[in-house]
Write an enzyme that holds these catalytic residues in place. Structure first.
Site, PDB file in Angstrom:
ATOM      1  N   GLY A 178       5.008   2.321   4.954  1.00  0.00           N
ATOM      2  CA  GLY A 178       4.989   3.162   6.154  1.00  0.00           C
ATOM      3  C   GLY A 178       4.045   4.346   5.991  1.00  0.00           C
ATOM      4  N   ASN A 179       3.749   4.707   4.731  1.00  0.00           N
ATOM      5  CA  ASN A 179       2.719   5.723   4.474  1.00  0.00           C
ATOM      6  C   ASN A 179       1.319   5.163   4.700  1.00  0.00           C
ATOM      7  OD1 ASN A 179       4.712   7.362   2.214  1.00  0.00           O
ATOM      8  ND2 ASN A 179       3.309   8.540   3.495  1.00  0.00           N
ATOM      9  N   SER A 180       1.186   3.853   4.626  1.00  0.00           N
ATOM     10  CA  SER A 180      -0.134   3.225   4.748  1.00  0.00           C
ATOM     11  C   SER A 180      -0.849   3.664   6.015  1.00  0.00           C
ATOM     12  CB  SER A 180       0.005   1.697   4.762  1.00  0.00           C
ATOM     13  OG  SER A 180       0.156   1.232   3.457  1.00  0.00           O
ATOM     14  N   HIS A 205      -4.422  -3.565   7.104  1.00  0.00           N
ATOM     15  CA  HIS A 205      -3.153  -4.286   6.916  1.00  0.00           C
ATOM     16  C   HIS A 205      -2.016  -3.690   7.745  1.00  0.00           C
ATOM     17  CE1 HIS A 205      -2.172  -1.206   3.707  1.00  0.00           C
ATOM     18  NE2 HIS A 205      -0.955  -1.431   4.117  1.00  0.00           N
ATOM     19  N   ASP A 219     -10.096  -2.550   3.882  1.00  0.00           N
ATOM     20  CA  ASP A 219      -8.772  -2.303   4.461  1.00  0.00           C
ATOM     21  C   ASP A 219      -8.776  -1.148   5.468  1.00  0.00           C
ATOM     22  OD1 ASP A 219      -6.150  -2.688   5.024  1.00  0.00           O
ATOM     23  OD2 ASP A 219      -5.369  -2.120   3.058  1.00  0.00           O
TER      24      ASP A 219
END
Lengths: 182, 304
Positions: free
Chosen positions: A143-145, A44, A73
């Site tokens: 934004g940590n993703s 994502h 993901d």
């Protein structure tokens, strides 16, 4: 408190964490998985066939998506670089609740931000099917993703993927290994 | 990497693993669970408010087996419920004295979920007060607050101190932020009573009270310092107050020799030890003080 080391681990992790910008808007994080240019992030985050990758030292690359698993993901990207500081993955099957957990990422425009906590549980999450997650009490933000979740030795135990209530959910490192091996 | 940090992390994981031998998952529905602590052989304690039903209760034990449990009783005033479960043996983890808990020390909450096994949360003890009365009427000695945001599945789990001992049961009740540790001594006392009697006896007077301001001229004529008292709004038929001759409109200004400035002041006279005792009370009726004697009753279930 006499315990030193979060700063050292954070510095180590920052070098193997990249900033990913898939297009004009939005950004996420990624992990350098091999020194010859394999980057892992969330599907994502890198939703197109390529994405802009910025290393901690400021160098910028265009990464090309080489594998994608939307169900889990995960995405792997390749950049044209070598001798990169790469992650040391831990065996996520050996994780225990209560262990320290350390997340690094680029939440809300901050670069290399550190959050710490403990492993809350390892297992499925209600409402998310039977997939196994590393569940940690570390505070994540958009934004940590795609960024790393690490243990007290700085070894990567998972890829931070989403937030469920107060918990960070990370894809276990063993799942990432399996994804890259296929 | 820092060896200290790895050691610290291992110590936390080991403390979690040890405490997890006492942690069970409590489930009353097809999905979801809360946590409970094996307190003594055959006995599990959990958080009262989180126990949704009185029947068809099951627990997932540390070895993964699912066993039926029966409710011994509930005490909403301390947020504890006690379950009997024949399948649990000796409580494996040592209990510590919550009174030794210090502000700033590390605390772990260890629970269990049906799907993921043991769960852990880490934080510090953020407040210790020698005693505090909760809005539900109990007195927690000591009152211990933790800066731990509990997952719903960890509610009712074991609070573990830095020596690895279980010092209480975790609950978000009675804490505006974080959670509290219902102290081990209170758990012991409540478990003992609930196992014997199935409920916690509480004294009652059979009245409904509301705060009331005392007019200055009345305070002067009565030589009473408190500016407020409690006015009787309801008297339960044949209740202790009714038998003492108290009527609606009486103003209660003192009980057992202590001034009553708010209805809450009455609570501290209603502990189980006072049931059956005769308390002297001063009431104001028609501008004059009267002395009455009320015999504290044993509150029927749910009565006020």
């Amino acid at each position: 408190m006499a315990i030193a080391g979060f700063g050292e681990i954070a510095e180590h992790l920052r070098r193997l964490t990249v900033l990913i910008r898939p297009g004009r808007r939005g950004s996420g994080s990624g992990v350098i998985w091999s020194g010859d240019g394999t980057i892992v992030t969330n599907a994502h985050v890198a939703h197109d066939s390529n994405a802009h990758v910025q290393l901690w030292d400021g160098r910028e690359f265009v990464g090309t998506v080489t594998a994608r698993d939307p169900r889990r993901d995960l995405v792997s990207l390749r950049i044209n670089a070598s001798d990169l500081p790469a992650a040391t993955p831990a065996d996520s099957a050996q994780l225990r609740p209560g262990e320290l957990a350390i997340a690094i990422g680029n939440p809300m425009g901050f670069l290399g931000a550190l959050t710490t906590g403990v492993i809350h549980a390892i297992g499925p999450v209600r409402g998310l099917g039977s997939q196994i997650w590393v569940q940690a009490s570390v505070r994540l933000a958009p934004g940590n993703s795609g960024g790393p979740l690490a243990d007290a030795g700085g070894r990567v135990i998972g890829i931070n993927t989403m937030v469920a209530g107060r918990l960070a959910l990370a894809i276990p490192s063993n799942v990432v290994r399996h994804f890259l091996a296929v | 990497m820092s060896a200290e940090l790895i050691e610290f992390s291992n110590a936390l994981a080991q403390a979690t693993e040890r405490a997890a031998a006492s942690a069970v998952a409590v489930h009353t529905e097809a999905r979801g669970s809360t946590s409970g602590v094996i307190w003594r052989p055959g006995v599990i304690v959990t958080a009262e408010h989180a126990l949704r039903r009185d029947e068809e209760i099951h627990v997932t034990l540390p070895d993964g087996r699912i066993a039926p449990a029966t409710l011994a009783g509930r005490d909403p005033s301390t947020d504890l419920a006690v379950l009997r479960c024949a399948e649990v043996g000796v409580a494996p983890v040592e209990h510590g004295d919550a009174a030794e808990t210090k502000v700033g020390s590390i605390a772990l909450v260890v629970g269990r979920t049906r799907a993921s096994g043991a769960v852990a949360a880490l934080g510090v003890v953020s407040l210790v007060v020698p005693e505090r009365r909760t809005w539900a009427g109990s007195v927690l000695v000591p009152y211990i607050r933790l800066d731990i945001g509990l997952q719903p599945t960890a509610v009712g789990g074991a609070v573990v101190d830095s020596l690895g001992r279980i010092v209480g049961v975790a609950s978000p009740r009675f804490a505006r932020f974080g959670a509290i540790a219902i102290p081990s001594a209170a758990v012991e006392r409540v478990a003992e009573t609930l196992l014997k009697k199935g409920r916690i006896p509480r004294g009652y007077l059979g009245v409904a009270l509301q705060p009331v301001r005392l007019p200055d001229h009345l305070r002067q004529s009565l030589q009473h310092n408190e500016k407020t008292a409690a006015i009787i709004l309801e008297v339960e038929a044949d209740g202790p107050a009714h038998k003492a001759g108290i009527v609606i409109g009486d103003i209660l200004i003192s009980l057992a020799g202590q001034p009553v400035s708010r209805p809450e002041n009455v609570q501290s006279h209603l502990q189980a030890e006072n049931i059956g005792k005769a308390l002297s009370a001063k009431i104001v009726r028609g501008g004059a003080v009267r002395d009455v004697t009320i015999s504290v009753g044993d509150r029927p279930n749910g009565g006020g």
